[in-house]
Design a protein around this motif. Structure first.
Motif, PDB file in Angstrom:
ATOM      1  N   UNK A   1       0.806  -1.182   0.083  1.00 21.20           N
ATOM      2  CA  UNK A   1      -0.020   0.097  -0.120  1.00 21.20           C
ATOM      3  C   UNK A   1       0.749   0.991  -0.018  1.00 21.20           C
ATOM      4  N   UNK A   2       1.813   1.171   0.559  1.00 16.50           N
ATOM      5  CA  UNK A   2       2.736   2.451   0.753  1.00 16.50           C
ATOM      6  C   UNK A   2       3.733   2.513  -0.327  1.00 16.50           C
ATOM      7  N   UNK A   3       3.758   3.381  -1.214  1.00 15.84           N
ATOM      8  CA  UNK A   3       4.836   3.522  -2.439  1.00 15.84           C
ATOM      9  C   UNK A   3       6.117   4.090  -1.723  1.00 15.84           C
ATOM     10  N   UNK A   4       7.078   3.432  -2.334  1.00 18.01           N
ATOM     11  CA  UNK A   4       8.532   3.720  -1.978  1.00 18.01           C
ATOM     12  C   UNK A   4       9.240   4.512  -2.692  1.00 18.01           C
ATOM     13  N   UNK A   5       9.578   5.799  -1.806  1.00 14.59           N
ATOM     14  CA  UNK A   5      10.239   6.906  -2.488  1.00 14.59           C
ATOM     15  C   UNK A   5      11.683   6.590  -2.488  1.00 14.59           C
ATOM     16  N   UNK A   6      12.522   6.947  -3.695  1.00 10.62           N
ATOM     17  CA  UNK A   6      13.745   6.994  -3.778  1.00 10.62           C
ATOM     18  C   UNK A   6      14.557   5.623  -3.415  1.00 10.62           C
ATOM     19  N   UNK A   7      13.803   4.398  -3.660  1.00 10.35           N
ATOM     20  CA  UNK A   7      14.304   3.077  -3.185  1.00 10.35           C
ATOM     21  C   UNK A   7      15.292   2.488  -4.198  1.00 10.35           C
ATOM     22  N   UNK A   8      16.614   2.313  -4.070  1.00 11.37           N
ATOM     23  CA  UNK A   8      17.668   2.042  -5.133  1.00 11.37           C
ATOM     24  C   UNK A   8      17.565   0.601  -5.619  1.00 11.37           C
ATOM     25  N   UNK A   9      17.592   0.386  -6.755  1.00  8.84           N
ATOM     26  CA  UNK A   9      17.585  -0.941  -7.264  1.00  8.84           C
ATOM     27  C   UNK A   9      18.494  -1.018  -8.564  1.00  8.84           C
ATOM     28  N   UNK A  10      18.630  -2.101  -8.962  1.00 11.08           N
ATOM     29  CA  UNK A  10      19.336  -2.409 -10.323  1.00 11.08           C
ATOM     30  C   UNK A  10      18.158  -3.115 -11.212  1.00 11.08           C
ATOM     31  N   UNK A  11      18.029  -2.620 -12.192  1.00 14.15           N
ATOM     32  CA  UNK A  11      17.035  -3.377 -13.273  1.00 14.15           C
ATOM     33  C   UNK A  11      18.007  -4.140 -14.169  1.00 14.15           C
ATOM     34  N   UNK A  12      17.855  -5.676 -14.452  1.00 13.40           N
ATOM     35  CA  UNK A  12      18.823  -6.161 -15.175  1.00 13.40           C
ATOM     36  C   UNK A  12      17.820  -7.311 -16.139  1.00 13.40           C
ATOM     37  N   UNK A  13      18.075  -7.305 -17.374  1.00 17.42           N
ATOM     38  CA  UNK A  13      17.494  -8.320 -18.321  1.00 17.42           C
ATOM     39  C   UNK A  13      18.623  -9.439 -18.590  1.00 17.42           C
ATOM     40  N   UNK A  14      17.957 -10.602 -18.755  1.00 16.27           N
ATOM     41  CA  UNK A  14      18.788 -11.634 -18.931  1.00 16.27           C
ATOM     42  C   UNK A  14      18.132 -12.380 -20.080  1.00 16.27           C
ATOM     43  N   UNK A  15      18.994 -12.845 -21.004  1.00 19.48           N
ATOM     44  CA  UNK A  15      18.486 -13.497 -22.123  1.00 19.48           C
ATOM     45  C   UNK A  15      19.413 -14.478 -22.562  1.00 19.48           C
ATOM     46  N   UNK A  16      18.811 -15.747 -22.949  1.00 15.18           N
ATOM     47  CA  UNK A  16      19.602 -16.973 -23.322  1.00 15.18           C
ATOM     48  C   UNK A  16      20.720 -17.117 -22.312  1.00 15.18           C
ATOM     49  N   UNK A  17      20.584 -16.904 -21.006  1.00 14.25           N
ATOM     50  CA  UNK A  17      21.754 -17.235 -20.082  1.00 14.25           C
ATOM     51  C   UNK A  17      22.633 -16.399 -20.103  1.00 14.25           C
ATOM     52  N   UNK A  18      22.446 -14.936 -20.561  1.00 13.04           N
ATOM     53  CA  UNK A  18      23.543 -13.746 -20.506  1.00 13.04           C
ATOM     54  C   UNK A  18      22.772 -12.786 -20.119  1.00 13.04           C
ATOM     55  N   UNK A  19      23.607 -11.902 -19.537  1.00 13.62           N
ATOM     56  CA  UNK A  19      22.991 -10.579 -18.854  1.00 13.62           C
ATOM     57  C   UNK A  19      23.189  -9.479 -19.992  1.00 13.62           C
ATOM     58  N   UNK A  20      22.018  -9.064 -20.532  1.00  8.18           N
ATOM     59  CA  UNK A  20      22.072  -8.234 -21.807  1.00  8.18           C
ATOM     60  C   UNK A  20      21.865  -6.644 -21.404  1.00  8.18           C
ATOM     61  N   UNK A  21      21.485  -6.535 -20.158  1.00 10.48           N
ATOM     62  CA  UNK A  21      21.118  -5.153 -19.987  1.00 10.48           C
ATOM     63  C   UNK A  21      21.368  -4.885 -18.207  1.00 10.48           C
ATOM     64  N   UNK A  22      21.959  -3.865 -17.826  1.00  4.54           N
ATOM     65  CA  UNK A  22      21.936  -3.584 -16.332  1.00  4.54           C
ATOM     66  C   UNK A  22      22.001  -2.019 -16.270  1.00  4.54           C
ATOM     67  N   UNK A  23      20.997  -1.725 -15.458  1.00  7.63           N
ATOM     68  CA  UNK A  23      20.798  -0.205 -15.258  1.00  7.63           C
ATOM     69  C   UNK A  23      20.557   0.107 -13.730  1.00  7.63           C
ATOM     70  N   UNK A  24      21.097   1.208 -13.011  1.00 10.76           N
ATOM     71  CA  UNK A  24      20.925   1.428 -11.802  1.00 10.76           C
ATOM     72  C   UNK A  24      19.575   2.495 -11.928  1.00 10.76           C
ATOM     73  N   UNK A  25      18.539   2.233 -10.951  1.00  8.11           N
ATOM     74  CA  UNK A  25      17.568   3.310 -10.807  1.00  8.11           C
ATOM     75  C   UNK A  25      16.966   3.484  -9.413  1.00  8.11           C
ATOM     76  N   UNK A  26      16.412   4.689  -9.221  1.00  7.12           N
ATOM     77  CA  UNK A  26      15.816   5.056  -7.986  1.00  7.12           C
ATOM     78  C   UNK A  26      14.313   5.346  -8.123  1.00  7.12           C
ATOM     79  N   UNK A  27      13.504   4.799  -7.372  1.00  8.63           N
ATOM     80  CA  UNK A  27      12.105   4.933  -7.539  1.00  8.63           C
ATOM     81  C   UNK A  27      11.478   6.517  -7.308  1.00  8.63           C
ATOM     82  N   UNK A  28      10.880   6.955  -7.784  1.00  7.90           N
ATOM     83  CA  UNK A  28      10.279   8.361  -7.772  1.00  7.90           C
ATOM     84  C   UNK A  28       8.927   8.126  -7.245  1.00  7.90           C
TER      85      UNK A  28
END
Ligand code: CU
Length: 310
Positions: free
Chosen positions: A196-223
């Motif tokens: 219920x409570x939205x998290x402000x400025x929560x740090x995370x990494x957004x990562x995409x894997x395809x065919x067993x490999x990491x293809x994208x990684x991006x640092x993010x902060x929730x707004x």
């Protein structure tokens, strides 16, 4: 005695047709090997087939079965790999098999079926007459709804609880069916564990894997609970969408999966060539053949019974 004979004959014929035809022709396409397919000569007086497998280029979708029917008077094969030109064939050059599929010898009047479970373009030829060439293009069946990597339907955003059980993480992607070459927006939402409570400025990494490999990684902060990441996929195949180090904790993760599809703009054509006229002809021929065989068997039985009775 004529009437019961005809009734039994009709019943058996209809039952045979009902059982036999759908079993062979469900989800299938037919490729005909025409008469004279084995003759490479160019004689305008006696035209030879310009297609050795009809249709030469077949488009189907994953999971379809193709049946090749040899309507020629000589033996042929359906062997995956590269054939040769008609000229090279006359001079004795051979094709090169790639080992994906091989019918072995298909005698005159015989048939051979193969089920295509992987997307791709498959070329094939006849090992005896290597100028006989054809191809099967197998297309991915693309659902029109979002789903996970196993094909289960999803309602976006999909939500899960982080591995440390402190947060709810959700993701929605747009468009909801992901294709290569298109910009995909991943809309990420972060709540407390109650959801219920939205998290402000929560740090995370957004990562995409395809065919067993990491293809994208991006640092993010929730707004105020949300963030958006964009990505363009170049390869089709299943992907894992993974949120890592959520809230700065090294082992705190959450993950989702879906499938990226090959972007094939002419995919609507795919359904036009799968049913060839050869299919209908073959069904009719088999109905007649089976009707004839069952008719003969039943007639023989009835005649035998009639003579014994006397
Ligand atoms: Cu052949």
């Amino acid at each position: 005695m004529i009437l019961p004979n005809i009734v039994i004959y009709l019943v058996i014929t209809i039952v045979t047709a009902m059982v036999y035809i759908p079993a062979v022709y469900a989800d299938g396409a037919i490729v005909e090997i025409p008469r004279n397919a084995g003759d490479p000569s160019f004689d305008p007086q006696f035209p030879r087939p310009i297609e050795w497998y009809i249709p030469t280029n077949l488009r189907i979708t994953v999971g379809d079965t193709v049946t090749w029917i040899n309507n020629d008077t000589v033996t042929h094969t359906v062997t995956s790999g590269k054939g040769v030109s008609r000229y090279e064939g006359i001079t004795g050059k051979l094709g090169v098999a790639d080992g994906k599929f091989d019918s072995g010898l298909i005698e005159r009047g015989e048939r051979w079926s193969y089920k295509f479970d992987e997307p791709g373009t498959f070329t094939y030829f006849c090992t005896i007459h290597p100028w006989m060439i054809g191809s099967v293009v197998v297309e991915q069946r693309i659902p029109d709804y979002p789903h996970d990597a196993n094909g289960n339907r999803l309602t976006l955003p999909v939500m899960t609880i982080t591995s440390d059980r402190k947060y709810h993480v959700g993701v929605a992607w747009a468009p909801p069916v992901i294709k290569t070459g298109e910009s995909i927006a991943f809309i990420n939402d972060f709540f407390d564990v109650s959801g219920t409570i939205k998290q402000h400025l929560l740090k995370y990494y957004f990562v995409l894997y395809q065919n067993g490999k990491e293809i994208y990684r991006s640092l993010g902060y929730s707004e105020r609970g949300s963030d958006v990441k964009y990505f363009v996929f170049s390869e089709p195949g299943p992907i894992i969408i993974r949120f890592e180090e959520i809230g700065g904790s090294p082992d705190n993760n959450a993950e989702f999966s879906t499938i990226v599809y090959a972007n094939d703009d002419d995919s609507t054509i795919a359904f036009t060539s799968t049913i060839s006229t050869a299919k209908i002809d073959t069904v009719i021929i088999h109905m007649i053949t089976y009707a004839g065989i069952t008719g003969l068997v039943v007639s023989a039985g009835v005649i035998y019974w009639w003579f014994r009775r006397r």
